[in-house]
Design a protein around this motif. Structure first.
Motif, PDB file in Angstrom:
ATOM      1  N   PHE A  62      46.218  33.609 -19.140  1.00 27.10           N
ATOM      2  CA  PHE A  62      45.521  32.776 -18.161  1.00 27.10           C
ATOM      3  C   PHE A  62      44.900  33.670 -17.093  1.00 27.10           C
ATOM      4  CE2 PHE A  62      48.314  29.856 -20.218  1.00 27.10           C
ATOM      5  CZ  PHE A  62      47.671  28.636 -20.180  1.00 27.10           C
ATOM      6  N   LEU A  63      43.622  33.445 -16.835  1.00 31.30           N
ATOM      7  CA  LEU A  63      42.878  34.214 -15.843  1.00 31.30           C
ATOM      8  C   LEU A  63      42.187  33.267 -14.874  1.00 31.30           C
ATOM      9  CD1 LEU A  63      40.896  36.559 -18.272  1.00 31.30           C
ATOM     10  CD2 LEU A  63      43.066  37.059 -17.192  1.00 31.30           C
ATOM     11  N   ALA A  64      42.073  33.701 -13.642  1.00 29.60           N
ATOM     12  CA  ALA A  64      41.244  32.988 -12.673  1.00 29.60           C
ATOM     13  C   ALA A  64      40.143  33.940 -12.226  1.00 29.60           C
ATOM     14  CB  ALA A  64      42.073  32.540 -11.479  1.00 29.60           C
ATOM     15  N   ALA A  65      38.927  33.453 -12.210  1.00 25.88           N
ATOM     16  CA  ALA A  65      37.772  34.261 -11.819  1.00 25.88           C
ATOM     17  C   ALA A  65      37.191  33.691 -10.535  1.00 25.88           C
ATOM     18  CB  ALA A  65      36.719  34.254 -12.917  1.00 25.88           C
ATOM     19  N   LYS A  66      37.013  34.565  -9.561  1.00 27.28           N
ATOM     20  CA  LYS A  66      36.430  34.180  -8.279  1.00 27.28           C
ATOM     21  C   LYS A  66      35.224  35.091  -8.040  1.00 27.28           C
ATOM     22  CE  LYS A  66      37.558  33.765  -3.397  1.00 27.28           C
ATOM     23  NZ  LYS A  66      38.560  33.969  -2.359  1.00 27.28           N
ATOM     24  N   PRO A  67      34.074  34.515  -7.687  1.00 30.46           N
ATOM     25  CA  PRO A  67      32.895  35.370  -7.488  1.00 30.46           C
ATOM     26  C   PRO A  67      33.055  36.289  -6.289  1.00 30.46           C
ATOM     27  CG  PRO A  67      32.407  33.104  -6.867  1.00 30.46           C
ATOM     28  CD  PRO A  67      33.789  33.104  -7.439  1.00 30.46           C
ATOM     29  N   LYS A  68      32.636  37.548  -6.467  1.00 25.76           N
ATOM     30  CA  LYS A  68      32.600  38.501  -5.356  1.00 25.76           C
ATOM     31  C   LYS A  68      31.270  38.337  -4.629  1.00 25.76           C
ATOM     32  CE  LYS A  68      35.248  42.249  -7.486  1.00 25.76           C
ATOM     33  NZ  LYS A  68      35.134  43.655  -7.919  1.00 25.76           N
ATOM     34  N   SER A  69      31.269  38.589  -3.355  1.00 23.93           N
ATOM     35  CA  SER A  69      30.033  38.479  -2.585  1.00 23.93           C
ATOM     36  C   SER A  69      29.074  39.612  -2.971  1.00 23.93           C
ATOM     37  CB  SER A  69      30.327  38.534  -1.084  1.00 23.93           C
ATOM     38  OG  SER A  69      30.801  39.809  -0.742  1.00 23.93           O
ATOM     39  N   LYS A  70      27.806  39.404  -2.742  1.00 21.25           N
ATOM     40  CA  LYS A  70      26.808  40.427  -3.057  1.00 21.25           C
ATOM     41  C   LYS A  70      27.058  41.701  -2.262  1.00 21.25           C
ATOM     42  CE  LYS A  70      23.210  37.310  -4.598  1.00 21.25           C
ATOM     43  NZ  LYS A  70      21.845  36.813  -4.419  1.00 21.25           N
ATOM     44  N   LYS A  71      27.521  41.549  -1.016  1.00 17.55           N
ATOM     45  CA  LYS A  71      27.780  42.745  -0.197  1.00 17.55           C
ATOM     46  C   LYS A  71      28.945  43.564  -0.753  1.00 17.55           C
ATOM     47  CE  LYS A  71      30.899  40.760   3.219  1.00 17.55           C
ATOM     48  NZ  LYS A  71      31.230  40.596   4.608  1.00 17.55           N
ATOM     49  N   ASP A  72      29.810  42.915  -1.561  1.00 15.06           N
ATOM     50  CA  ASP A  72      30.927  43.609  -2.212  1.00 15.06           C
ATOM     51  C   ASP A  72      30.578  44.031  -3.638  1.00 15.06           C
ATOM     52  OD1 ASP A  72      32.588  43.410   0.024  1.00 15.06           O
ATOM     53  OD2 ASP A  72      33.379  41.461  -0.604  1.00 15.06           O
ATOM     54  N   GLY A  73      29.303  43.960  -3.981  1.00 17.53           N
ATOM     55  CA  GLY A  73      28.849  44.417  -5.285  1.00 17.53           C
ATOM     56  C   GLY A  73      28.669  43.329  -6.329  1.00 17.53           C
ATOM     57  N   GLY A  74      28.984  42.082  -5.976  1.00 16.62           N
ATOM     58  CA  GLY A  74      28.835  40.981  -6.920  1.00 16.62           C
ATOM     59  C   GLY A  74      29.871  41.057  -8.033  1.00 16.62           C
ATOM     60  N   GLY A  75      29.649  40.287  -9.068  1.00 19.27           N
ATOM     61  CA  GLY A  75      30.587  40.256 -10.182  1.00 19.27           C
ATOM     62  C   GLY A  75      31.716  39.277  -9.932  1.00 19.27           C
ATOM     63  N   TRP A  76      32.861  39.538 -10.554  1.00 20.13           N
ATOM     64  CA  TRP A  76      33.976  38.603 -10.537  1.00 20.13           C
ATOM     65  C   TRP A  76      35.270  39.309 -10.207  1.00 20.13           C
ATOM     66  CZ3 TRP A  76      32.689  33.610 -10.867  1.00 20.13           C
ATOM     67  CH2 TRP A  76      31.429  33.308 -11.395  1.00 20.13           C
ATOM     68  N   GLU A  77      36.049  38.694  -9.342  1.00 18.55           N
ATOM     69  CA  GLU A  77      37.400  39.150  -9.043  1.00 18.55           C
ATOM     70  C   GLU A  77      38.323  38.352  -9.981  1.00 18.55           C
ATOM     71  OE1 GLU A  77      40.520  38.485  -5.411  1.00 18.55           O
ATOM     72  OE2 GLU A  77      38.444  38.946  -4.882  1.00 18.55           O
ATOM     73  N   ILE A  78      39.107  39.070 -10.779  1.00 15.11           N
ATOM     74  CA  ILE A  78      39.945  38.429 -11.796  1.00 15.11           C
ATOM     75  C   ILE A  78      41.403  38.507 -11.402  1.00 15.11           C
ATOM     76  CG2 ILE A  78      40.630  38.435 -14.226  1.00 15.11           C
ATOM     77  CD1 ILE A  78      37.685  37.733 -13.840  1.00 15.11           C
ATOM     78  N   GLU A  79      42.087  37.377 -11.457  1.00 13.97           N
ATOM     79  CA  GLU A  79      43.526  37.294 -11.216  1.00 13.97           C
ATOM     80  C   GLU A  79      44.183  36.844 -12.517  1.00 13.97           C
ATOM     81  OE1 GLU A  79      46.683  34.970  -8.267  1.00 13.97           O
ATOM     82  OE2 GLU A  79      44.539  34.616  -8.043  1.00 13.97           O
ATOM     83  N   VAL A  80      45.207  37.573 -12.954  1.00 10.32           N
ATOM     84  CA  VAL A  80      45.898  37.254 -14.202  1.00 10.32           C
ATOM     85  C   VAL A  80      47.208  36.552 -13.871  1.00 10.32           C
ATOM     86  CG1 VAL A  80      46.948  38.206 -16.291  1.00 10.32           C
ATOM     87  CG2 VAL A  80      44.888  39.259 -15.340  1.00 10.32           C
ATOM     88  N   PHE A  81      47.497  35.474 -14.601  1.00 10.27           N
ATOM     89  CA  PHE A  81      48.753  34.717 -14.434  1.00 10.27           C
ATOM     90  C   PHE A  81      49.582  34.946 -15.687  1.00 10.27           C
ATOM     91  CE2 PHE A  81      45.705  32.715 -11.722  1.00 10.27           C
ATOM     92  CZ  PHE A  81      46.443  32.372 -10.597  1.00 10.27           C
ATOM     93  N   GLU A  82      50.815  35.439 -15.478  1.00 10.67           N
ATOM     94  CA  GLU A  82      51.691  35.717 -16.618  1.00 10.67           C
ATOM     95  C   GLU A  82      53.052  35.144 -16.368  1.00 10.67           C
ATOM     96  OE1 GLU A  82      50.273  39.651 -18.607  1.00 10.67           O
ATOM     97  OE2 GLU A  82      50.682  40.055 -16.502  1.00 10.67           O
TER      98      GLU A  82
END
Length: 127
Positions: A107-127
């Motif tokens: 299980f993963l949660a994806a949260k968008p990173k701001s453009k000033k932080d380079g964009g993309g996705w911050e991923i959190e893994v639930f185990e």
């Protein structure tokens, strides 16, 4: 007091801070659509074989279900459940933690990173 709270909630919703309810089944919000574009890119790169929006519904308890935003199959055959969040609300974090304990998926949660932080996705893994 309840009326004041409700008015504040309605004002925040009107200001675009959060929605008053979920979209219809099968409809994506802007963040979910952006993540689907990301999954499509991973699919073209050969890292993802298949994905489906709201394709799986998991029973957590009697009358309690969790529907991840995306069911994803990696090229190695591993199944993952991906949740896309701008921010966490209500019992969503609890549900994904419970689902991670009950089911043999990653299980993963994806949260968008701001453009000033380079964009993309911050991923959190639930185990």
């Amino acid at each position: 007091m309840a009326t004041i709270t409700r008015t504040r909630v309605q004002n925040k919703a009107a200001a675009g801070r959060f929605a008053l309810g979920r979209l219809k089944t099968g409809e994506r919000n802007k963040t979910e659509q952006a993540y689907e574009n990301f999954l499509t890119m991973l699919q073209r790169a050969g890292q993802v074989v298949w994905f489906k929006f709201e394709g799986v519904k998991l029973r957590l308890a009697d009358n309690t279900f969790y529907t991840p935003d995306y069911a994803v199959m990696l090229t190695n055959g591993q199944m993952e459940m991906h949740e896309v969040k701008g921010f966490w609300q209500d019992d969503a974090r609890a549900k994904i933690k419970i689902a991670a304990e009950l089911y043999p998926f990653r299980f993963l949660a994806a949260k968008p990173k701001s453009k000033k932080d380079g964009g993309g996705w911050e991923i959190e893994v639930f185990e």
